[in-house]
Scaffold this motif. Structure first.
Motif, PDB file in Angstrom:
ATOM      1  N   UNK A 278       0.832  -1.204   0.000  1.00 49.14           N
ATOM      2  CA  UNK A 278       0.000   0.000   0.000  1.00 49.14           C
ATOM      3  C   UNK A 278       0.865   1.253   0.000  1.00 49.14           C
ATOM      4  N   UNK A 279       1.993   1.201   0.725  1.00 48.55           N
ATOM      5  CA  UNK A 279       2.885   2.361   0.792  1.00 48.55           C
ATOM      6  C   UNK A 279       3.606   2.660  -0.507  1.00 48.55           C
ATOM      7  N   UNK A 280       3.566   1.736  -1.461  1.00 48.11           N
ATOM      8  CA  UNK A 280       4.214   1.952  -2.762  1.00 48.11           C
ATOM      9  C   UNK A 280       3.163   1.967  -3.881  1.00 48.11           C
ATOM     10  N   UNK A 281       2.652   0.795  -4.226  1.00 49.41           N
ATOM     11  CA  UNK A 281       1.650   0.704  -5.297  1.00 49.41           C
ATOM     12  C   UNK A 281       0.393   1.498  -4.947  1.00 49.41           C
ATOM     13  N   UNK A 282      -0.053   1.386  -3.695  1.00 48.61           N
ATOM     14  CA  UNK A 282      -1.251   2.097  -3.269  1.00 48.61           C
ATOM     15  C   UNK A 282      -1.074   3.601  -3.319  1.00 48.61           C
ATOM     16  N   UNK A 283       0.077   4.079  -2.884  1.00 46.46           N
ATOM     17  CA  UNK A 283       0.345   5.516  -2.907  1.00 46.46           C
ATOM     18  C   UNK A 283       0.398   6.027  -4.348  1.00 46.46           C
ATOM     19  N   UNK A 284       0.973   5.234  -5.255  1.00 45.49           N
ATOM     20  CA  UNK A 284       1.005   5.632  -6.667  1.00 45.49           C
ATOM     21  C   UNK A 284      -0.411   5.818  -7.218  1.00 45.49           C
ATOM     22  N   UNK A 285      -1.290   4.848  -6.923  1.00 44.62           N
ATOM     23  CA  UNK A 285      -2.679   4.969  -7.358  1.00 44.62           C
ATOM     24  C   UNK A 285      -3.345   6.183  -6.710  1.00 44.62           C
ATOM     25  N   UNK A 286      -3.040   6.399  -5.445  1.00 44.68           N
ATOM     26  CA  UNK A 286      -3.630   7.510  -4.697  1.00 44.68           C
ATOM     27  C   UNK A 286      -3.304   8.848  -5.365  1.00 44.68           C
ATOM     28  N   UNK A 287      -2.048   9.070  -5.647  1.00 43.49           N
ATOM     29  CA  UNK A 287      -1.636  10.342  -6.262  1.00 43.49           C
ATOM     30  C   UNK A 287      -2.214  10.478  -7.674  1.00 43.49           C
ATOM     31  N   UNK A 288      -2.233   9.380  -8.390  1.00 39.45           N
ATOM     32  CA  UNK A 288      -2.790   9.388  -9.739  1.00 39.45           C
ATOM     33  C   UNK A 288      -4.281   9.731  -9.694  1.00 39.45           C
ATOM     34  N   UNK A 289      -4.977   9.169  -8.723  1.00 41.12           N
ATOM     35  CA  UNK A 289      -6.411   9.411  -8.607  1.00 41.12           C
ATOM     36  C   UNK A 289      -6.709  10.867  -8.259  1.00 41.12           C
ATOM     37  N   UNK A 290      -6.019  11.408  -7.263  1.00 40.07           N
ATOM     38  CA  UNK A 290      -6.313  12.779  -6.862  1.00 40.07           C
ATOM     39  C   UNK A 290      -5.890  13.788  -7.926  1.00 40.07           C
ATOM     40  N   UNK A 291      -4.875  13.447  -8.718  1.00 42.73           N
ATOM     41  CA  UNK A 291      -4.520  14.319  -9.844  1.00 42.73           C
ATOM     42  C   UNK A 291      -5.669  14.363 -10.853  1.00 42.73           C
ATOM     43  N   UNK A 292      -6.305  13.204 -11.079  1.00 47.09           N
ATOM     44  CA  UNK A 292      -7.460  13.146 -11.980  1.00 47.09           C
ATOM     45  C   UNK A 292      -8.642  13.918 -11.383  1.00 47.09           C
ATOM     46  N   UNK A 293      -8.887  13.730 -10.112  1.00 47.01           N
ATOM     47  CA  UNK A 293     -10.008  14.411  -9.462  1.00 47.01           C
ATOM     48  C   UNK A 293      -9.813  15.929  -9.508  1.00 47.01           C
ATOM     49  N   UNK A 294      -8.582  16.350  -9.332  1.00 46.37           N
ATOM     50  CA  UNK A 294      -8.263  17.777  -9.391  1.00 46.37           C
ATOM     51  C   UNK A 294      -8.648  18.348 -10.761  1.00 46.37           C
ATOM     52  N   UNK A 295      -8.345  17.622 -11.831  1.00 49.15           N
ATOM     53  CA  UNK A 295      -8.695  18.095 -13.172  1.00 49.15           C
ATOM     54  C   UNK A 295     -10.212  18.155 -13.364  1.00 49.15           C
ATOM     55  N   UNK A 296     -10.902  17.121 -12.871  1.00 45.02           N
ATOM     56  CA  UNK A 296     -12.360  17.075 -13.048  1.00 45.02           C
ATOM     57  C   UNK A 296     -13.036  18.218 -12.287  1.00 45.02           C
ATOM     58  N   UNK A 297     -12.590  18.453 -11.050  1.00 46.58           N
ATOM     59  CA  UNK A 297     -13.173  19.539 -10.256  1.00 46.58           C
ATOM     60  C   UNK A 297     -12.866  20.908 -10.872  1.00 46.58           C
ATOM     61  N   UNK A 298     -11.725  21.030 -11.501  1.00 46.90           N
ATOM     62  CA  UNK A 298     -11.382  22.287 -12.160  1.00 46.90           C
ATOM     63  C   UNK A 298     -12.371  22.573 -13.286  1.00 46.90           C
ATOM     64  N   UNK A 299     -12.721  21.530 -14.044  1.00 45.87           N
ATOM     65  CA  UNK A 299     -13.631  21.717 -15.169  1.00 45.87           C
ATOM     66  C   UNK A 299     -15.089  21.823 -14.724  1.00 45.87           C
ATOM     67  N   UNK A 300     -15.466  21.083 -13.702  1.00 41.82           N
ATOM     68  CA  UNK A 300     -16.889  21.019 -13.341  1.00 41.82           C
ATOM     69  C   UNK A 300     -17.297  22.032 -12.273  1.00 41.82           C
ATOM     70  N   UNK A 301     -16.341  22.466 -11.454  1.00 41.88           N
ATOM     71  CA  UNK A 301     -16.669  23.416 -10.394  1.00 41.88           C
ATOM     72  C   UNK A 301     -15.815  24.683 -10.439  1.00 41.88           C
ATOM     73  N   UNK A 302     -14.961  24.786 -11.446  1.00 35.70           N
ATOM     74  CA  UNK A 302     -14.099  25.956 -11.560  1.00 35.70           C
ATOM     75  C   UNK A 302     -13.098  26.061 -10.429  1.00 35.70           C
ATOM     76  N   UNK A 303     -12.652  24.920  -9.933  1.00 34.44           N
ATOM     77  CA  UNK A 303     -11.752  24.895  -8.775  1.00 34.44           C
ATOM     78  C   UNK A 303     -10.402  25.503  -9.139  1.00 34.44           C
TER      79      UNK A 303
END
Length: 615
Positions: A278-303
């Protein structure tokens, strides 16, 4: 898939019901003198038990176990009722005093007259135990219980010391401080727009709001409010970590987690392997996911700025429901369960109709959610339902626990409770079933993306965040060995762990503002040290099981129900072998992460690109 069970009929339910403990336990109230009479009877039975069987287990083991089992049955009934009652009346000092008084009586009886039993059973010569097995088929049915008790033999102290520790626990030590911490946490109120709200309402508002400024305001309100609570949390954490440290040292446990791992019949290296993955593979997925969420919120909520308060923000797209009544939540969980297992669906509806669920979020009620096994009378769920999609998932989760308990009651009170390694199987599988059922019903790509993102939110929280909690505990416990930690030192450890698992500010999250005190409301640190990895364990195990289900649905339901019925009679390896899973594989946990998160992440990325939210 096919099933021999018939689908259950739809049934109506009342709005946000309370549980009916008196009906199920047979007491008029927590002050019922019947409880006192039963406690007096239990105290006598405990004293007789010691007089009758101490020093005689080498010849009368079966009789002793049966007598011990009878004591546990009566004791569990009384204490479960009072504990459950107290959890909805935390502001009632008389109720809390009543609970404490009964717990003290139990502590005295257990310490003086029961503690010897496990110690003597653990110390019996293996040949003596084997000889009694040979003479009694019935005794062999208790072998899982006997084995569990005997695993503790290398770490047990003398009878005199163990008795002293037991009789003191209900009067002094960490337990009373932890209880005070929990009660005070439940009493916290936060000023939101001139209105005093409890923490459950504040957290739900922060998650459900589509307004980044409002989410940030909720986060600041929470963090500021917890600042006034930090000294209470620090005192409790220091007591817990200090007690854990001295027990580890005196009993001879090798690592910080060894004591917890022993109770779960898990080798240290299996848990270490999980945490490493989890501290390696899980963290990689975690950062990848929140980077995606950041982009979506920027487009959908003007974040403009992605902060910690946006971490669990709902994705504001699609036309799907984002608010549910209690009746709708029940329908969703029932229908989802019924598609996979009519057996589990019926058990769920039985809990609803028998008023075994305390639903509304109310002041003076313990926060969060849980399902109590209450052997002989239970199960009972405590929720704080506010109508969010996560509340529906919580209902599915806790109802999985309830179904699990009902199925494994047949193992008896000494062997029904599943080990931590399997304890989250039914609950998380229940969540997954309901999620997949809802996903099939989504009317558009936007709704589907919103649902997938919400599910990945949950998985990241259950897997990566819980393992980050474990690392926080590790830091606190290691530091506590050298002296008491200040609230400032706890806040520093909390920040270090956030960076380890989520990156430095600017890598994914633009700001960790107003997060310094959030460690103060995580009650698992206080109630069950080093329990948190169980959520990651359970979530990834269910990911693997769900993968096995998708490959071969035929016969899967019965295999899963057999696993649940086994309760505590099977270890982790034996329990999952019928599904073709091999926990001994060095890549088991990383493979589980790829299987559980990989597919969802891939679909989320594809949908996001298709909808123009990411490149």
């Amino acid at each position: 898939m096919t099933s021999t069970s018939s689908p259950i009929a739809e049934k109506s339910v009342a709005s946000e019901p309370r549980w009916d403990l008196e009906k199920h336990f047979g007491y008029a109230s927590a002050s019922d003198t019947k409880i006192d009479d039963e406690m007096t009877s239990i105290e006598r039975a405990c004293e007789d038990f010691k007089k009758t069987f101490e020093g005689k287990l080498d010849a009368e083991l079966l009789e002793a176990i049966e007598a011990y089992e009878g004591i546990e049955l009566t004791l569990t009934r009384a204490l479960s009722y009072v504990s459950l009652s107290a959890d909805t009346r935390l502001s009632d000092d008389n109720m809390q005093k009543r609970k404490a008084s009964l717990m003290q009586r139990y502590g005295q009886a257990s310490g003086n007259f029961l503690t010897w039993f496990n110690l003597e059973l653990a110390a019996l010569d293996e040949a003596v135990v084997a000889a009694q097995y040979e003479k009694s088929d019935k005794l062999r049915t208790y072998k899982p219980f006997v084995d569990e008790v005997r695993r503790s033999a290398p770490y047990n102290l003398s009878k005199e010391v163990e008795r002293a520790l037991s009789v003191r626990s209900s009067f002094a030590g960490k337990g009373k401080v932890v209880e005070f911490y929990g009660n005070e946490l439940s009493r916290l109120k936060f000023d939101m727009d001139g209105k005093q709200v409890n923490m459950e309402v504040l957290l739900a508002k922060m998650t459900s709001s589509r307004d980044a400024a409002e989410r940030a305001k909720c986060m600041k309100t929470l963090n500021d409010g917890l600042k006034d609570f930090e000294r209470t949390a620090a005192l409790s954490l220091n007591m817990v970590a200090g007690s854990w440290h001295i027990e580890m040292k005196e009993r001879g446990f090798k690592t910080l987690r060894s004591q917890r791992n022993l109770s779960n019949n898990l080798p240290d290296d299996v848990v270490d392997s999980l945490l490493q993955a989890v501290g390696t593979t899980g963290v990689d997925y975690c950062k990848k996911y929140y980077a995606l969420k950041k982009q979506i919120l920027k487009h959908t909520q003007g974040l403009d700025k992605f902060t910690w308060s946006d971490r669990n923000a709902s994705i504001d797209i699609g036309k799907g429901e984002d608010k549910y009544t209690w009746e709708q939540a029940v329908d969703l969980v029932r229908d989802g369960y019924n598609k996979f297992s009519p057996t589990m669906a019926k058990l769920f509806m039985d809990m609803v109709e028998e008023k075994r669920i305390d639903v509304p979020a109310q002041d003076g009620k313990r926060g969060g959610a849980y399902c109590s096994s209450s052997f002989g009378s239970g199960p009972f769920q405590l929720l704080n339902f506010t109508g969010t999609q996560r509340d529906v998932a919580t209902l599915a989760h806790e109802s999985g626990h309830g179904a699990h308990f009902i199925l494994c009651y047949e193992q008896g009170i000494l062997q029904f409770h599943p080990p931590l390694t399997l304890a989250e199987t039914a609950s998380i599988f229940g969540e997954m079933i309901v999620f997949r059922d809802l996903l099939e019903k989504t009317p558009s790509d936007e709704d589907r993306l919103a649902m997938i993102m919400s599910k990945v939110d949950d998985i990241i929280n259950s897997v990566v965040r819980q393992c980050s909690f474990d690392q926080f505990e590790e830091k606190v416990h290691n530091a506590r060995a050298n002296g008491t930690l200040t609230p400032e030192e706890l806040a520093t450890a909390w920040r270090e762990v956030m960076v380890n698992y989520y990156g430095e500010e600017g890598e994914v999250f633009d700001s960790y503002e107003n997060t310094s005190q959030l460690y103060a409301y995580v009650s698992h640190f206080h109630n069950v040290p080093f329990y948190v990895y169980a959520y990651a364990f359970g979530d990834l195990l269910v990911g693997s099981l769900y993968g096995a289900y998708m490959k071969q649905p035929e016969g899967f339901e019965e295999k899963l129900l057999d696993l649940l019925r086994a309760g505590g009679t099977k270890d982790f390896v034996d329990a999952v072998s019928p599904f073709g899973l091999d926990p001994a594989s060095p890549t088991f946990w990383s493979d589980a992460l790829h299987a559980h998160l990989g597919g969802l992440m891939e679909e989320a990325e594809e949908l996001s690109k298709k909808l123009g939210y990411s490149s």
